[in-house]
Design an enzyme around this catalytic site. Sequence first.
Site, mmCIF file in Angstrom:
data_model
loop_
_atom_site.group_PDB
_atom_site.id
_atom_site.type_symbol
_atom_site.label_atom_id
_atom_site.label_comp_id
_atom_site.label_asym_id
_atom_site.label_seq_id
_atom_site.Cartn_x
_atom_site.Cartn_y
_atom_site.Cartn_z
ATOM 1 N N GLY A 8 18.983 78.050 81.866
ATOM 2 C CA GLY A 8 18.870 79.452 81.458
ATOM 3 C C GLY A 8 17.446 79.794 81.038
ATOM 4 O O GLY A 8 16.577 78.922 80.947
ATOM 5 N N SER A 130 23.596 83.850 67.323
ATOM 6 C CA SER A 130 23.220 85.117 67.951
ATOM 7 C C SER A 130 23.404 86.295 67.010
ATOM 8 O O SER A 130 24.336 86.326 66.196
ATOM 9 C CB SER A 130 24.113 85.324 69.186
ATOM 10 O OG SER A 130 24.090 86.679 69.579
ATOM 11 N N GLU A 132 24.650 88.883 67.891
ATOM 12 C CA GLU A 132 25.959 89.459 68.218
ATOM 13 C C GLU A 132 26.968 89.180 67.104
ATOM 14 O O GLU A 132 27.984 89.869 66.992
ATOM 15 C CB GLU A 132 26.492 88.867 69.524
ATOM 16 C CG GLU A 132 26.031 89.561 70.771
ATOM 17 C CD GLU A 132 26.643 90.942 70.951
ATOM 18 O OE1 GLU A 132 27.858 91.055 70.965
ATOM 19 O OE2 GLU A 132 25.872 91.907 71.075
ATOM 20 N N TYR A 154 32.774 86.777 72.715
ATOM 21 C CA TYR A 154 31.516 86.018 72.667
ATOM 22 C C TYR A 154 31.022 85.909 71.225
ATOM 23 O O TYR A 154 30.684 84.818 70.746
ATOM 24 C CB TYR A 154 30.460 86.724 73.536
ATOM 25 C CG TYR A 154 29.053 86.191 73.355
ATOM 26 C CD1 TYR A 154 28.584 85.130 74.120
ATOM 27 C CD2 TYR A 154 28.181 86.758 72.418
ATOM 28 C CE1 TYR A 154 27.297 84.643 73.953
ATOM 29 C CE2 TYR A 154 26.899 86.273 72.244
ATOM 30 C CZ TYR A 154 26.465 85.219 73.010
ATOM 31 O OH TYR A 154 25.180 84.730 72.830
#
Length: 340
Positions: A8, A130, A132, A154
């Site tokens: 990634g 994260s 998030e 997620y």
Amino acid sequence: MLITGITGQDGVYLAEQLLSEGYQVFGVVRGQRSVCDPNRRPLRPEIKLLSGDLLDQSSLIAAVETAQPDEVYNLGALSFVPVSWRQSNTAAQITGVGVLRILEAVRVVAGVTASVTPGANCPRFYQASSSEMFGKVRRTPQNEQTVFHPRSPYGVAKVFGHYMVQNYRESYGMFAVSGILFNHESPLRGPQFVTRRVSLAAAAIKLGLHDELRLGNLDAQRDWGFAGDYVRGMVQMLAQDRPEDFVLGTGVTNSVRELVDLAFRHVGLDWRDYVRADPGLLRPAEVDSLCADSSRARQKLGWKPEVSFEELVAMMVDADLRLLSDDREMAAEAMLATLR
Ligand code: G4F
């Protein structure tokens, strides 16, 4: 050094940095498919690839045993948020329980069995947490003390991983830390993420290769920085005397609309002529706005982002102009297909 998620964006930048500092780098990749995938970004030949899967405990133990790393960076995840609603079980298993599996692999291989300081034999561990996790934010800006309220499977999985790292630190005395990273982008960003979708579209429309850009929520706001700055912070976190979690972000928030405006203006176009709202791209639950308070990282790590939002957008659009002009072959065609 051992990195999961090495194929990634962050894995590539982190491997570059560690290689440039003279470290031997091992990357965990999922079986033969990853190794042979012709669309996969080429990795530096010095990187030793080991077969392993965050879904498979024994493969991770084998990878840690082979690499005998000083540091483990767990960057592997199912990282595109919308997919986590469609594949919530897989998201939970890879992005959440996967953290437990790699922590266990490190613990077992190092022979850490009790609540004692593991000593020199236990590798230091970095977890890619994260922003998030903040989701429906309780306060702005967000720092290491801000309560989590994830809005996607997620985000929920990331919270599980985050607390598991904290638990291994407290239970086994492991040097295990989480970097709570806000959105970080680059020309290596996958084309499904909004910054790259926008930079690709601006470049493609400018070059006459495409004629519109469909987007979801234009009002969403993010704290966007440059990925290269953030991997520097990961390495700094593992170089501390004491294991601690850190928030990394710029402290500057922009909307998707501002992102689009900047990218299209960079190529001399007015985005209003090309952008179309597509309700199909809206999420079941949205993270409306994120903004980092990285003062702890700034004070303790001496970390600060070097690339501004404006420079980042220009860098990405310029890279896509080059990609689409120079290389209309496989890679460029594959990127253009994501806009259709
Ligand atoms: O670029 P995004 O898909 O990134 P998102 O969901 O913020 O997640 C990224 O950053 C997280 C760090 O906070 C990482 F943990 C995560 O793995 C990933 O790297 O979407 C950004 C915003 C969202 O609010 C989305 O609704 O852009 C909005 N958006 C509007 N139109 C769109 C689109 N996002 C995408 N991907 N595509 C659109 O067409």
